[in-house]
Design a protein around this motif. Structure first.
Motif, PDB file in Angstrom:
ATOM      1  N   ARG A 197      -1.573  38.568  49.151  1.00  0.00           N
ATOM      2  CA  ARG A 197      -0.521  39.513  48.775  1.00  0.00           C
ATOM      3  C   ARG A 197      -0.937  40.950  49.097  1.00  0.00           C
ATOM      4  NH1 ARG A 197       1.301  41.721  43.009  1.00  0.00           N
ATOM      5  NH2 ARG A 197       2.991  43.001  43.819  1.00  0.00           N
ATOM      6  N   ARG A 198      -2.187  41.262  48.810  1.00  0.00           N
ATOM      7  CA  ARG A 198      -2.664  42.616  49.114  1.00  0.00           C
ATOM      8  C   ARG A 198      -2.594  42.881  50.604  1.00  0.00           C
ATOM      9  NH1 ARG A 198      -6.692  45.262  45.515  1.00  0.00           N
ATOM     10  NH2 ARG A 198      -7.368  46.173  47.470  1.00  0.00           N
TER      11      ARG A 198
ATOM     12  N   GLY B  50      -3.372  33.584  46.858  1.00  0.00           N
ATOM     13  CA  GLY B  50      -2.207  34.269  46.316  1.00  0.00           C
ATOM     14  C   GLY B  50      -2.415  35.771  46.246  1.00  0.00           C
ATOM     15  N   VAL B  51      -3.355  36.171  45.416  1.00  0.00           N
ATOM     16  CA  VAL B  51      -3.524  37.597  45.137  1.00  0.00           C
ATOM     17  C   VAL B  51      -4.040  38.348  46.368  1.00  0.00           C
ATOM     18  CG1 VAL B  51      -4.738  39.283  43.717  1.00  0.00           C
ATOM     19  CG2 VAL B  51      -3.902  37.149  42.700  1.00  0.00           C
ATOM     20  N   TRP B  52      -5.087  37.789  46.995  1.00  0.00           N
ATOM     21  CA  TRP B  52      -5.642  38.483  48.158  1.00  0.00           C
ATOM     22  C   TRP B  52      -4.647  38.517  49.325  1.00  0.00           C
ATOM     23  CZ3 TRP B  52      -6.902  36.515  53.010  1.00  0.00           C
ATOM     24  CH2 TRP B  52      -7.483  37.471  53.868  1.00  0.00           C
TER      25      TRP B  52
ATOM     26  N   VAL C  58      -5.989  30.949  43.099  1.00  0.00           N
ATOM     27  CA  VAL C  58      -4.919  31.950  43.019  1.00  0.00           C
ATOM     28  C   VAL C  58      -5.376  33.255  43.679  1.00  0.00           C
ATOM     29  CG1 VAL C  58      -3.491  33.305  41.444  1.00  0.00           C
ATOM     30  CG2 VAL C  58      -3.958  30.902  40.951  1.00  0.00           C
ATOM     31  N   ALA C  59      -6.662  33.586  43.482  1.00  0.00           N
ATOM     32  CA  ALA C  59      -7.171  34.818  44.077  1.00  0.00           C
ATOM     33  C   ALA C  59      -7.206  34.715  45.597  1.00  0.00           C
ATOM     34  CB  ALA C  59      -8.573  35.113  43.526  1.00  0.00           C
TER      35      ALA C  59
ATOM     36  N   SER D 187       4.614  37.376  50.421  1.00  0.00           N
ATOM     37  CA  SER D 187       3.659  37.262  49.302  1.00  0.00           C
ATOM     38  C   SER D 187       4.143  36.209  48.327  1.00  0.00           C
ATOM     39  CB  SER D 187       3.527  38.595  48.565  1.00  0.00           C
ATOM     40  OG  SER D 187       3.390  39.641  49.462  1.00  0.00           O
TER      41      SER D 187
ATOM     42  N   PHE E  64       2.493  32.384  46.969  1.00  0.00           N
ATOM     43  CA  PHE E  64       2.397  31.805  45.627  1.00  0.00           C
ATOM     44  C   PHE E  64       3.181  30.490  45.549  1.00  0.00           C
ATOM     45  CE2 PHE E  64       1.014  36.088  44.668  1.00  0.00           C
ATOM     46  CZ  PHE E  64       0.008  35.865  43.745  1.00  0.00           C
TER      47      PHE E  64
ATOM     48  N   VAL F  17       7.469  38.741  43.156  1.00  0.00           N
ATOM     49  CA  VAL F  17       6.720  39.138  44.346  1.00  0.00           C
ATOM     50  C   VAL F  17       7.546  38.714  45.549  1.00  0.00           C
ATOM     51  CG1 VAL F  17       4.606  38.774  45.626  1.00  0.00           C
ATOM     52  CG2 VAL F  17       4.530  38.855  43.147  1.00  0.00           C
TER      53      VAL F  17
ATOM     54  N   MET G 189       2.957  30.233  37.022  1.00  0.00           N
ATOM     55  CA  MET G 189       2.672  30.929  38.277  1.00  0.00           C
ATOM     56  C   MET G 189       3.694  30.542  39.343  1.00  0.00           C
ATOM     57  SD  MET G 189      -0.385  30.389  40.965  1.00  0.00           S
ATOM     58  CE  MET G 189       0.363  28.814  41.361  1.00  0.00           C
TER      59      MET G 189
ATOM     60  N   VAL H 272       6.205  33.824  39.454  1.00  0.00           N
ATOM     61  CA  VAL H 272       5.653  34.846  40.347  1.00  0.00           C
ATOM     62  C   VAL H 272       6.532  35.111  41.573  1.00  0.00           C
ATOM     63  CG1 VAL H 272       3.667  35.491  41.775  1.00  0.00           C
ATOM     64  CG2 VAL H 272       3.305  34.521  39.507  1.00  0.00           C
TER      65      VAL H 272
END
Lengths: 408, 479
Positions: free
Chosen positions: A36-37, A32-34, A28-29, B194, B198, B190, B182, B186
């Motif tokens: 997204r940033r 997904g998360v990275w 996810v990191a 992005s 996900f 989002v 998730m 999500v």
């Protein structure tokens, strides 16, 4: 098994469980998360300074698009691939979909990508197509959506209007951003050496081959088109609107304004037909057909020519010719031009280009009807109450006289 | 499993719940397949449904995949878990009453309202997440209940006895609980690219963390149970398991290759996809080596379904590794090739294995009806339908990709697809529908306890009495 062994196994399982959860967290990191940033930073830097948010109508239309599963046949994502770009336009940048909660990117294309749908189809085309897709595109497999209408394609409910508003909003922000927007995005990207990222910037944001435009240069077509091929193509692609015999009375015609051209009641020059095929007829539902090879277009030119059912018209009494010239100069030439070439002083301001009579000659009957009633859906006004019958007859003859299509 | 039976008294399997979830699985399967068949026909007769909103392509298409994943596979997995967990853990599941609630919730608070809402236009446009958020909330509650129902038996006696099938059960239930919210929530919060990142994760997690682990749990259970042989190598089991849970979640972004999602995320996913193919080769080699002696097409119906599913697992995974690579992705992405691929995964792999697990459990319910002939028909019809459909759609995808790359007018790719869509609708879908109906007939007609006879006749059949005590109907259970 002894207890210490049991404890060791227990510890091993504990470690394994933690590791397992960490695998998931890592995915996810990383994916997904990275991203997204990165995407959010890019979106903030690359979007135009002032962009228009979606209108309430477009948002409602978006909900309909989502609910009906449109995204399962139409993607909204132009990839960094030349094949995508040639057909649809520049790759979708992240800021273009930043109002999409949730995104509608899609993973299957049965119909074409819609991320640059803005301006590619007229509203009446969209309505007719949503109401009965095959009345417009014979080979379409799109579902019909009559529930969005009050029984007829020209009576859209608010739902249909919202959906079409939404479709016409797709890709608009990028187009409106203009050269300044592209420059800003390119600068923010700061990636002169990244070949792939550079693909996203260019002049032609929207490359849709069906998008109609005024006055685009038409490439030369082969002189003699294959009539049989052209007639087959005409039957598959054109007859839905223009009718089998070209009378402008196909199944999709009723809802279109202006009505599809009556091809049987006109003489055309080859150049006029080629122009309409290559550029479409901006301001009408007639799309462009730039995705067809030149041979096919030439074949279509031959097929349209073969529909010509005009006959020799009675001649105008000589004393009336002067009346025609006078009425034309007073009322028509502002738009249609002194030479009848459709390039009058007011032409550029009109939503649809005035008819170029040098390239197309309507039958007398059609001319008279257009004069009397105007042409619904175009700037051509009705003159029936302002001109006398003689004047209309004279001017109808006059405009027919411009035709320069002897050699075509 | 054999050790389990020998070393301690085997707890009773709640056969009523196995049976109830099995029937629910078959009913939801037939409904989901009906949705699929209607959308397949709508591509060749687009006016089928006459514009009625609840019969329109998009809504039926949403219902098809949610039905297959949650209705059919979900129920089939639960049926298998009620059979396997007591045998694997040596303890009964947590509570029969909890089981009744889970059954009711899953079928009457997830599937039924999910379908009704989607068909009436309340949904979310996310792949493998089409049921609306309210239904998602119930799914999460139900998954929690499933965790409470099936996980404690494994931990109650310490962990020494965890068998490979149990690892996959625990992994599948725990990670689905993490991945489901998730993927479903999500992207609502989002935006755009992005959110798509996900979604990509979830599209792969739905298959990789829910469907695959539970299907492999069935394979690792049914193969040794039906062949009466241990798994070929527990080292390979271990390797395969950990690589799977490491690699599957890292595949997500391969659904959006050449997109605006950062290239390093795309490359991570593409690399993970390639390595995942190697992992699947390990898992499949281990499983197939464990079937030594049972033949390529085993005689035992449950085993035969499972083994066939494992063949598909190998093919679909290698195909997946390849089509994630940029050069191939470029040619086939967005085409029917991918639809063929997903049917090879969800139908060829997951559904065959789930059907095998169901048949296996059914054979061991003393009071369940079992019609061996119908099940045999089901198998061959499904194999024929699957092959026809996947080959057909794969070719269709190549044709579509070629036309797109060549710059042909768009409509030509639609018209060129028609032949393949006709073959799918008129050929494959009737074979598949026939197969699934035959499966329903196979598990609802025939003599009660007929499955035991089939086990006796199967290859490697040992006395069923050995595990029979676990499988007598519970007192007071419906018969």
């Amino acid at each position: 098994m002894s207890r210490p062994m049991g404890r060791a196994v227990r510890k091993a399982y504990f470690v394994a469980s933690v590791a397992g959860v960490l695998f998931f967290v890592m995915s996810v990191a990383l994916l997904g998360v990275w991203p997204r940033r990165v995407i959010e930073a890019e979106t903030a830097a690359m979007s135009p300074e002032h962009t228009v948010a979606m209108s309430a109508s477009a948002l409602r239309g978006r909900a309909i698009y989502a609910r009906e599963g449109c995204g399962y046949c139409h993607t909204q994502q132009i990839r960094y691939l030349h094949t995508d770009m040639a057909r649809f336009g520049l790759p979708t940048l992240s800021w273009e979909t930043r109002f999409d909660y949730p995104h509608l990117w899609g993973t299957r294309r049965i119909g074409p990508d819609l991320s640059r749908a803005t301006g590619t189809r007229s509203a009446d085309w969209q309505f007719a197509h949503l109401f009965a897709p095959r009345s417009i595109v014979a080979g379409s497999v799109m579902p019909q959506y009559p529930a969005l209408f009050d029984g007829a394609p020209d009576r859209p409910r608010q739902d249909a209007r919202d959906l079409v508003t939404y479709l016409d909003s797709l890709g608009r922000a990028r187009e409106l951003a203009g050269p300044e927007g592209e420059a800003r995005a390119r600068e923010a990207c700061n990636c002169p050496d990244d070949e792939m990222k550079q693909m996203a910037f260019g002049d032609q944001v929207n490359a849709h081959p069906a998008r109609s435009r005024r006055g685009g240069a038409v490439p030369p077509l082969p002189a003699a088109g294959d009539l049989a091929r052209g007639q087959a193509l005409y039957g598959e692609r054109c007859a839905t609107c223009h009718g089998v015999a070209g009378a402008g009375d196909g199944p999709g015609a009723a809802a279109l304004k202006p009505r599809p051209g009556n091809l049987a009641a006109h003489e055309y020059t080859d150049a006029r037909i080629a122009e309409a095929l290559w550029n479409g007829v901006a301001g009408s539902a007639m799309p462009a057909w730039r995705d067809y090879p030149p041979d096919d277009l030439a074949a279509l030119v031959a097929a349209v020519r073969s529909l010509d059912a005009t006959r020799t018209e009675p001649a105008l009494p000589a004393h009336m010719a002067e009346i025609g010239a006078r009425v034309y100069a007073a009322n028509c030439q502002q738009c249609h031009g002194a030479e009848g070439d459709g390039r009058g002083t007011a032409a550029a301001e009109l939503t649809m280009a005035p008819t170029n009579f040098r390239q197309q000659r309507p039958t007398l009957d059609l001319s008279l009807r257009a004069l009397r009633n105007g042409i619904d859906g175009t700037p051509m006004a009705p003159w029936g109450s302002r001109l006398g019958a003689d004047e209309m007859l004279a001017v109808a003859h006059h405009v027919r006289g411009f035709f320069a299509g002897g050699g075509r | 499993m054999v050790e389990t039976a020998e070393t301690r008294a085997v707890p009773r399997v709640d056969t009523a719940l196995v049976h109830a979830h099995g029937i629910a699985a078959l009913v939801t399967l037939l409904l989901s397949v009906t949705f699929g068949i209607v959308v397949a026909f709508q591509l060749i007769y687009p006016d089928l449904g006459a514009g009625r909103p609840w019969l329109s392509w998009g809504r039926l298409r949403y219902s098809h995949t949610q039905g297959i994943m949650l209705g059919w596979l979900g129920n089939a997995f639960f049926a298998f878990l009620y059979h396997a967990v007591p045998i694997l853990s040596g303890r009964a599941v947590t509570s029969a009453r909890l089981g009744h609630w889970l059954f009711a919730l899953w079928n009457f608070a997830v599937m039924l309202p999910g379908w009704v809402l989607v068909l009436s236009g309340v949904s979310q446009p996310l792949e493998w997440a089409e049921f609306p958020l309210a239904v998602d909330a119930v799914v999460v509650v139900a998954l929690l209940m499933a965790a409470v129902q099936f996980l404690p038996p494994f931990f109650a006696r310490g962990l020494e006895y965890l068998y490979v099938s149990s690892w996959y059960i625990i992994g599948g239930l725990v990670f689905t609980l993490l991945a489901y919210p998730m993927g479903n929530v999500v992207p609502e919060l989002v935006a755009g690219a992005s959110g798509a990142a996900f979604s990509g994760l979830w599209i792969h997690d739905a298959v990789g963390l829910f469907v695959t682990p539970l299907a492999l749990a069935i394979a690792y259970f049914v193969i040794p149970a039906a062949t009466r042989r241990p798994i070929y190598s527990h080292f390979l089991s271990m390797l395969g398991f950990w690589l799977l849970f490491f690699l599957y979640p890292l595949n997500g972004t391969h659904h959006y290759v050449f997109s605006v999602i950062p290239m390093s995320a795309q490359l991570t996913a593409i690399t993970a996809s390639a390595v995942l193919g190697v992992d699947v080769i390990i898992v499949v080699a281990n499983l197939l080596l464990s079937t030594r002696g049972a033949g390529i097409i085993p005689k035992d119906a449950g085993l035969r379904f499972v083994v066939t599913g494992i063949y598909c697992y190998l093919i679909v995974s290698i195909q997946g590794s390849l089509q994630a690579q940029m050069s191939i992705n470029q040619a086939v992405h967005f085409t029917d090739w991918v639809v063929g691929h997903s049917h090879l995964a969800m139908l060829g792999f997951a559904s065959f294995v789930a059907a095998g697990g169901l048949v296996h459990a059914w054979q061991r319910i003393a009071w369940a009806r079992y019609n061996a002939r119908a099940i045999n028909y089901a198998y061959w019809l499904l194999v024929a339908g699957l092959l026809l459909m996947v080959v057909d759609l794969t070719i269709a995808g190549l044709v579509q990709g070629r036309l797109w790359a060549g710059g042909a007018p768009w409509i030509e790719s639609v018209e060129a697809s028609r032949l393949y869509w006709v073959i799918r609708a008129h050929g494959a879908s009737w074979l598949l529908a026939g197969g699934f109906v035959a499966l329903l007939i196979g598990l609802t007609t025939g003599p009660r306890g007929g499955g035991w006879q089939a086990v006796d006749e199967g290859v490697g059949a040992a006395p069923v009495d050995e595990i029979a005590p676990a499988l007598q109907p519970l007192e007071g259970a419906a018969s």
